[in-house]
Design an enzyme around this catalytic site. Structure first.
Site, mmCIF file in Angstrom:
data_model
loop_
_atom_site.group_PDB
_atom_site.id
_atom_site.type_symbol
_atom_site.label_atom_id
_atom_site.label_comp_id
_atom_site.label_asym_id
_atom_site.label_seq_id
_atom_site.Cartn_x
_atom_site.Cartn_y
_atom_site.Cartn_z
ATOM 1 C CD GLU A 1 1.253 -1.389 8.919
ATOM 2 O OE1 GLU A 1 1.165 -0.639 7.933
ATOM 3 O OE2 GLU A 1 1.305 -2.628 8.833
ATOM 4 C CE LYS B 1 7.723 -0.615 -7.713
ATOM 5 N NZ LYS B 1 8.955 -0.378 -6.941
ATOM 6 C CB CYS C 1 1.960 -6.801 7.086
ATOM 7 S SG CYS C 1 2.421 -8.450 6.571
ATOM 8 C CD GLU D 1 -2.159 -10.655 1.065
ATOM 9 O OE1 GLU D 1 -2.479 -10.277 2.205
ATOM 10 O OE2 GLU D 1 -2.555 -11.721 0.573
HETATM 11 P P1 NAD Z 1 4.468 1.028 -0.018
HETATM 12 O O1 NAD Z 1 3.005 0.912 -0.158
HETATM 13 O O2 NAD Z 1 5.057 2.364 0.165
HETATM 14 O O3 NAD Z 1 5.216 0.379 -1.271
HETATM 15 C C1 NAD Z 1 4.958 -0.945 -1.686
HETATM 16 C C2 NAD Z 1 5.350 -1.086 -3.153
HETATM 17 O O4 NAD Z 1 4.461 -0.283 -3.930
HETATM 18 C C3 NAD Z 1 6.768 -0.615 -3.478
HETATM 19 O O5 NAD Z 1 7.343 -1.474 -4.431
HETATM 20 C C4 NAD Z 1 6.512 0.770 -4.075
HETATM 21 O O6 NAD Z 1 7.522 1.161 -4.978
HETATM 22 C C5 NAD Z 1 5.201 0.533 -4.818
HETATM 23 N N1 NAD Z 1 4.432 1.752 -5.096
HETATM 24 C C6 NAD Z 1 4.484 2.960 -4.483
HETATM 25 N N2 NAD Z 1 3.626 3.820 -5.063
HETATM 26 C C7 NAD Z 1 3.007 3.161 -6.048
HETATM 27 C C8 NAD Z 1 1.987 3.491 -6.987
HETATM 28 N N3 NAD Z 1 1.449 4.721 -7.018
HETATM 29 N N4 NAD Z 1 1.562 2.557 -7.857
HETATM 30 C C9 NAD Z 1 2.077 1.305 -7.822
HETATM 31 N N5 NAD Z 1 3.035 0.925 -6.962
HETATM 32 C C10 NAD Z 1 3.491 1.835 -6.081
HETATM 33 O O7 NAD Z 1 4.821 0.053 1.178
HETATM 34 P P2 NAD Z 1 6.236 -0.181 1.873
HETATM 35 O O8 NAD Z 1 6.527 1.046 2.669
HETATM 36 O O9 NAD Z 1 7.226 -0.669 0.877
HETATM 37 O O10 NAD Z 1 5.898 -1.418 2.834
HETATM 38 C C11 NAD Z 1 5.297 -1.245 4.070
HETATM 39 C C12 NAD Z 1 3.815 -1.532 4.016
HETATM 40 O O11 NAD Z 1 3.584 -2.819 3.447
HETATM 41 C C13 NAD Z 1 3.187 -1.606 5.390
HETATM 42 O O12 NAD Z 1 1.965 -0.909 5.396
HETATM 43 C C14 NAD Z 1 2.923 -3.085 5.612
HETATM 44 O O13 NAD Z 1 1.894 -3.392 6.472
HETATM 45 C C15 NAD Z 1 2.628 -3.538 4.233
HETATM 46 N N6 NAD Z 1 2.848 -4.979 4.129
HETATM 47 C C16 NAD Z 1 1.752 -5.799 4.026
HETATM 48 C C17 NAD Z 1 1.925 -7.178 3.965
HETATM 49 C C18 NAD Z 1 0.739 -8.101 3.843
HETATM 50 O O14 NAD Z 1 0.938 -9.208 3.384
HETATM 51 N N7 NAD Z 1 -0.460 -7.690 4.195
HETATM 52 C C19 NAD Z 1 3.196 -7.720 4.002
HETATM 53 C C20 NAD Z 1 4.280 -6.862 4.109
HETATM 54 C C21 NAD Z 1 4.094 -5.473 4.160
#
Ligand code: NAD
Length: 451
Positions: free
Chosen positions: A353, A153, A262, A228
């Site tokens: 962040e 997804k 991230c 992650e």
């Molecule tokens: P997000 O947490 O809003 O969404 C991530 C994914 O989770 C999306 O596909 C979203 O549709 C899905 N999602 C949302 N609600 C959900 C639920 N209740 N159950 C299951 N899935 C759900 O994050 P974002 O805004 O897309 O990305 C930014 C964040 O990602 C930042 O905090 C960043 O630090 C983190 N990030 C971490 C890494 C790492 O490797 N540590 C890498 C890239 C981004």
């Protein structure tokens, strides 16, 4: 409801897609479940060959995939090309890893114990919008190498490259049902994957907040999870460092991908005795970051992902002591300038962040305080140390509570090295041979040798 996908550099719609709901998610899980027995039985040689073919197809489609990613995320095209290159290298790596991930034979009383690496079954891969294709490959490569089938997804804002990758998986000869790509909301498709009893594991990258929801949801079925999550990494600059080099690299350690990274080293900790000199050099280097049209090969930073995200990023500057604001295009597009803020580690801009091009510059007195400040955060993903003293570099590296570090460099992500967080940045490791641990179970079989 249809999903309208925008180009963040122009705010123009570039695609309109149907979104999956619970029913479609269940159907995809059923397809992946049905495909699992045959896929796990594919010989390691053949599985490796299929992954190698996928890697080659990604290489052959580099320009197409980079253009999709650049238009959908607002990434500078040169960076997008580099990222697609990494995706191909990730698939090559796991193609080669398939037949190198095996068990042990352990001599025990009365016989021998053999361990086997078994696939988990159907795995749900949930990906964020900042590095859509790259992060997908970090999960998909090891998941397929271990013999799992997948429901993937992508994020709502950036589904386009995952859809194209799904087509390339089929073109590579990976059987139907092994890789299923679902466009849809996190709260519907994502949550269903997390709670569904036939999904064995969730590989999640995203915010710490949603990571908490994933962990809670996975508890119901004791699902395996790799998380992650967010970061607030420190870039620690000691007075004995090559200051010019450290200052020249620091903007790229935080403003890459418009700070939506991230690993962003968004807290720049500088030893007090060189603080003023370093800040001047840092401002000069930041002024040089080329912000503009992502399609221009010379562009180094594009826009933010959305209008809503720009509002969030801007909120971090309320009451902040801004030392420098760069240029950004006016008009349409979710632009935000590179911004340097002089701060204390207790300020909001240093604690949360930002996920935008905003760096907090913070002074420290000595090595002990540098370590204390760097660790004074709930996160622990990445970081850098700048010093000419090798013993200090190693001492500080061991003391920092973070999963990935670089010394005298801002680059710490490699295809072959483990990547993942300490503390609230998550757990589990991606990339390298370490990722295979997260997509397999170890089974121990005792074989009696008694007559
Ligand atoms: P997000 O947490 O809003 O969404 C991530 C994914 O989770 C999306 O596909 C979203 O549709 C899905 N999602 C949302 N609600 C959900 C639920 N209740 N159950 C299951 N899935 C759900 O994050 P974002 O805004 O897309 O990305 C930014 C964040 O990602 C930042 O905090 C960043 O630090 C983190 N990030 C971490 C890494 C790492 O490797 N540590 C890498 C890239 C981004």
């Amino acid at each position: 409801m249809a999903l309208i996908v925008l180009n963040p550099a122009t705010e123009e719609p570039i695609a309109q897609l149907e979104q999956a709901g619970v029913e479609e998610t269940d159907a995809a899980i059923a397809r992946a479940t049905a495909a699992f027995p045959a896929w796990r039985a594919v010989s390691p040689d053949d599985r490796g060959r299929l992954l190698r073919r996928l890697a080659t197809l990604v290489e052959e489609h580099t320009e197409e995939l980079a253009q999709i990613e650049s238009r959908n995320v607002g990434k500078p095209i040169s960076g997008a090309r580099w990222e697609v290159g990494m995706v191909a290298r990730v698939f090559h790596f796991y193609a080669g890893a398939v037949d190198k991930h095996y068990g042990d034979t352990i001599p025990v009383a009365g016989g021998v114990a053999a361990t086997f690496r078994e696939p988990l079954g159907v795995v749900g891969l949930i990906v964020p919008w900042n590095f859509p294709l790259n992060i997908t490959s970090w999960k998909l490569g090891p998941a397929l190498a271990c013999g799992n089938t997948v429901v993937l997804k992508p994020a709502e804002l950036t589904p386009l490259s995952a859809l194209r990758l799904g087509e390339l998986c089929l073109e590579a000869g990976i059987p139907e049902g092994v890789v299923n790509v679902l466009v849809g909301k996190g709260s519907i498709v994502g949550q269903r994957l997390v709670e569904h009893p036939d999904v064995a594991k969730i590989g999640f990258t995203g915010s710490t907040e949603v990571g908490q929801q994933v962990m809670r949801g996975a508890a119901g079925t004791i699902k395996r999870v790799t998380l992650e999550l967010g970061g607030k990494s420190a870039n620690v600059v000691f007075a004995d460092a090559d200051l010019e080099k450290a200052a020249a690299s620091a903007p790229y350690a935080v403003f890459d991908n418009a700070g939506q990274d991230c690993c962003a080293r968004s807290r720049i900790l500088v030893e007090r005795s060189v603080y003023d000199r370093f800040l001047e050099q840092l401002i000069d280097a930041t002024r040089g970051v080329k912000v503009g049209d992502p399609a221009d090969p010379n562009t180094e930073m594009g826009p933010l992902i959305s209008a809503a995200h720009r509002t969030t990023v801007a909120s971090f500057l309320e009451g902040a002591n801004v030392a420098f604001t760069g240029d950004a295009p006016a008009g349409r597009g979710f632009w935000f300038p590179c911004t340097l803020v002089e701060a204390s580690n207790d300020d909001r801009v240093a604690r949360e962040e930002v996920f935008g091009p905003v760096a907090a510059v913070i002074p420290f007195e000595d090595e002990a305080e540098a370590i204390r400040l760097a660790n004074d955060t709930p996160f622990g993903l990445s970081g850098s140390i700048w010093t000419r003293d090798g013993a200090r570099a190693l001492r500080v590296a061991r003391a920092l509570e973070t999963g990935v570090l670089s010394v005298n460099s801002n680059s710490s992500v490699r295809v072959s090295t483990p990547f993942g967080g300490f503390k609230q940045s998550g757990f589990g490791r991606e990339l390298g041979m370490h990722a295979l641990e997260g997509y397999s179970e170890t089974k121990s079989v005792f074989i009696s040798t008694e007559g």
